[in-house]
Scaffold this motif. Structure first.
Motif, PDB file in Angstrom:
ATOM      1  N   GLY A   1       0.836  -1.191   0.000  1.00 35.09           N
ATOM      2  CA  GLY A   1       0.000   0.000   0.000  1.00 35.09           C
ATOM      3  C   GLY A   1       0.873   1.244   0.000  1.00 35.09           C
ATOM      4  O   GLY A   1       1.770   1.381  -0.825  1.00 35.09           O
ATOM      5  N   ASP A   2       0.649   2.108   0.968  1.00 34.79           N
ATOM      6  CA  ASP A   2       1.432   3.334   1.080  1.00 34.79           C
ATOM      7  C   ASP A   2       2.687   3.172   1.932  1.00 34.79           C
ATOM      8  O   ASP A   2       3.445   4.124   2.104  1.00 34.79           O
ATOM      9  CB  ASP A   2       0.576   4.454   1.688  1.00 34.79           C
ATOM     10  N   SER A   3       2.905   1.993   2.492  1.00 31.61           N
ATOM     11  CA  SER A   3       4.050   1.815   3.377  1.00 31.61           C
ATOM     12  C   SER A   3       5.135   0.956   2.732  1.00 31.61           C
ATOM     13  O   SER A   3       4.886   0.182   1.815  1.00 31.61           O
ATOM     14  CB  SER A   3       3.607   1.188   4.700  1.00 31.61           C
ATOM     15  N   ILE A   4       6.337   1.146   3.242  1.00 27.26           N
ATOM     16  CA  ILE A   4       7.477   0.337   2.828  1.00 27.26           C
ATOM     17  C   ILE A   4       8.116  -0.210   4.099  1.00 27.26           C
ATOM     18  O   ILE A   4       8.356   0.527   5.053  1.00 27.26           O
ATOM     19  CB  ILE A   4       8.516   1.159   2.041  1.00 27.26           C
ATOM     20  N   LEU A   5       8.357  -1.499   4.104  1.00 27.31           N
ATOM     21  CA  LEU A   5       9.012  -2.150   5.229  1.00 27.31           C
ATOM     22  C   LEU A   5      10.358  -2.691   4.763  1.00 27.31           C
ATOM     23  O   LEU A   5      10.487  -3.179   3.636  1.00 27.31           O
ATOM     24  CB  LEU A   5       8.148  -3.294   5.756  1.00 27.31           C
ATOM     25  N   ALA A   6      11.357  -2.598   5.611  1.00 24.97           N
ATOM     26  CA  ALA A   6      12.692  -3.105   5.303  1.00 24.97           C
ATOM     27  C   ALA A   6      12.889  -4.425   6.032  1.00 24.97           C
ATOM     28  O   ALA A   6      12.816  -4.481   7.257  1.00 24.97           O
ATOM     29  CB  ALA A   6      13.742  -2.093   5.727  1.00 24.97           C
ATOM     30  N   LEU A   7      13.105  -5.479   5.279  1.00 20.71           N
ATOM     31  CA  LEU A   7      13.329  -6.820   5.821  1.00 20.71           C
ATOM     32  C   LEU A   7      14.817  -7.145   5.706  1.00 20.71           C
ATOM     33  O   LEU A   7      15.362  -7.206   4.605  1.00 20.71           O
ATOM     34  CB  LEU A   7      12.496  -7.839   5.033  1.00 20.71           C
ATOM     35  N   TYR A   8      15.470  -7.293   6.842  1.00 20.92           N
ATOM     36  CA  TYR A   8      16.889  -7.641   6.870  1.00 20.92           C
ATOM     37  C   TYR A   8      17.014  -9.131   7.125  1.00 20.92           C
ATOM     38  O   TYR A   8      16.384  -9.676   8.027  1.00 20.92           O
ATOM     39  CB  TYR A   8      17.605  -6.879   7.996  1.00 20.92           C
ATOM     40  N   TRP A   9      17.874  -9.805   6.349  1.00 22.10           N
ATOM     41  CA  TRP A   9      18.021 -11.249   6.474  1.00 22.10           C
ATOM     42  C   TRP A   9      19.441 -11.661   6.135  1.00 22.10           C
ATOM     43  O   TRP A   9      20.207 -10.906   5.535  1.00 22.10           O
ATOM     44  CB  TRP A   9      17.034 -11.955   5.552  1.00 22.10           C
ATOM     45  N   ARG A  10      19.800 -12.861   6.547  1.00 22.97           N
ATOM     46  CA  ARG A  10      21.080 -13.456   6.142  1.00 22.97           C
ATOM     47  C   ARG A  10      20.876 -14.944   5.954  1.00 22.97           C
ATOM     48  O   ARG A  10      19.918 -15.523   6.461  1.00 22.97           O
ATOM     49  CB  ARG A  10      22.183 -13.163   7.149  1.00 22.97           C
ATOM     50  N   GLN A  11      21.795 -15.550   5.222  1.00 25.23           N
ATOM     51  CA  GLN A  11      21.739 -16.993   5.004  1.00 25.23           C
ATOM     52  C   GLN A  11      22.928 -17.631   5.714  1.00 25.23           C
ATOM     53  O   GLN A  11      24.074 -17.199   5.550  1.00 25.23           O
ATOM     54  CB  GLN A  11      21.764 -17.320   3.516  1.00 25.23           C
ATOM     55  N   GLU A  12      22.633 -18.626   6.515  1.00 24.91           N
ATOM     56  CA  GLU A  12      23.668 -19.335   7.265  1.00 24.91           C
ATOM     57  C   GLU A  12      24.396 -20.319   6.352  1.00 24.91           C
ATOM     58  O   GLU A  12      23.928 -20.633   5.260  1.00 24.91           O
ATOM     59  CB  GLU A  12      23.040 -20.079   8.442  1.00 24.91           C
ATOM     60  N   SER A  13      25.527 -20.816   6.818  1.00 28.93           N
ATOM     61  CA  SER A  13      26.317 -21.757   6.009  1.00 28.93           C
ATOM     62  C   SER A  13      25.565 -23.050   5.711  1.00 28.93           C
ATOM     63  O   SER A  13      25.835 -23.714   4.711  1.00 28.93           O
ATOM     64  CB  SER A  13      27.647 -22.063   6.695  1.00 28.93           C
ATOM     65  N   ASP A  14      24.583 -23.406   6.559  1.00 32.74           N
ATOM     66  CA  ASP A  14      23.793 -24.616   6.300  1.00 32.74           C
ATOM     67  C   ASP A  14      22.628 -24.359   5.341  1.00 32.74           C
ATOM     68  O   ASP A  14      21.854 -25.249   5.035  1.00 32.74           O
ATOM     69  CB  ASP A  14      23.264 -25.208   7.601  1.00 32.74           C
ATOM     70  N   GLY A  15      22.512 -23.112   4.844  1.00 32.87           N
ATOM     71  CA  GLY A  15      21.476 -22.760   3.898  1.00 32.87           C
ATOM     72  C   GLY A  15      20.219 -22.175   4.521  1.00 32.87           C
ATOM     73  O   GLY A  15      19.357 -21.644   3.817  1.00 32.87           O
ATOM     74  N   SER A  16      20.094 -22.272   5.827  1.00 31.93           N
ATOM     75  CA  SER A  16      18.891 -21.718   6.478  1.00 31.93           C
ATOM     76  C   SER A  16      18.900 -20.189   6.433  1.00 31.93           C
ATOM     77  O   SER A  16      19.944 -19.558   6.349  1.00 31.93           O
ATOM     78  CB  SER A  16      18.779 -22.201   7.925  1.00 31.93           C
ATOM     79  N   ILE A  17      17.710 -19.625   6.461  1.00 34.43           N
ATOM     80  CA  ILE A  17      17.523 -18.171   6.398  1.00 34.43           C
ATOM     81  C   ILE A  17      17.229 -17.659   7.798  1.00 34.43           C
ATOM     82  O   ILE A  17      16.431 -18.244   8.528  1.00 34.43           O
ATOM     83  CB  ILE A  17      16.349 -17.825   5.466  1.00 34.43           C
ATOM     84  N   VAL A  18      17.868 -16.564   8.171  1.00 34.88           N
ATOM     85  CA  VAL A  18      17.594 -15.896   9.447  1.00 34.88           C
ATOM     86  C   VAL A  18      16.976 -14.539   9.120  1.00 34.88           C
ATOM     87  O   VAL A  18      17.580 -13.708   8.448  1.00 34.88           O
ATOM     88  CB  VAL A  18      18.877 -15.690  10.269  1.00 34.88           C
ATOM     89  N   LEU A  19      15.731 -14.342   9.573  1.00 35.81           N
ATOM     90  CA  LEU A  19      15.055 -13.052   9.415  1.00 35.81           C
ATOM     91  C   LEU A  19      15.451 -12.215  10.622  1.00 35.81           C
ATOM     92  O   LEU A  19      15.025 -12.473  11.747  1.00 35.81           O
ATOM     93  CB  LEU A  19      13.549 -13.238   9.325  1.00 35.81           C
ATOM     94  N   LEU A  20      16.299 -11.221  10.377  1.00 36.55           N
ATOM     95  CA  LEU A  20      16.934 -10.483  11.456  1.00 36.55           C
ATOM     96  C   LEU A  20      16.080  -9.352  12.016  1.00 36.55           C
ATOM     97  O   LEU A  20      15.957  -9.197  13.228  1.00 36.55           O
ATOM     98  CB  LEU A  20      18.269  -9.896  10.962  1.00 36.55           C
TER      99      LEU A  20
END
Length: 84
Positions: A60-79
């Motif tokens: 809509g009218d908003s913007i959200l910033a999603l920070y993430w990283r990928q671990e060495s085992d391939g899993s995603i961490v939503l920071l």
């Protein structure tokens, strides 16, 4: 693909509107489907605690910033999730 979230991510997510939560959920699904895509890795952020990727989630009218990283085992961490 496996993913985990930080307490900081949850604290913001819990305060989203239903519409914003739906937009963030869609972005998370897209990220989990293709974490190596140009969309997912458009913006890299480096700080004192390491590096992460930033995804802008428009809703809509908003913007959200999603920070993430990928671990060495391939899993995603939503920071972190921030309103911009």
């Amino acid at each position: 693909m496996d993913f985990v979230v930080t307490p900081e991510f949850v604290a913001t997510y819990e305060h989203l509107t239903d519409e914003q939560a739906a937009c963030v959920d869609a972005a998370i699904r897209r990220l989990l489907d293709s974490p190596r895509s140009a969309w997912a890795r458009r913006s890299r952020v480096v700080g004192d605690n390491g590096a992460a990727w930033l995804v802008a989630v428009r809703c809509g009218d908003s913007i959200l910033a999603l920070y993430w990283r990928q671990e060495s085992d391939g899993s995603i961490v939503l920071l972190l999730l921030l309103g911009v």
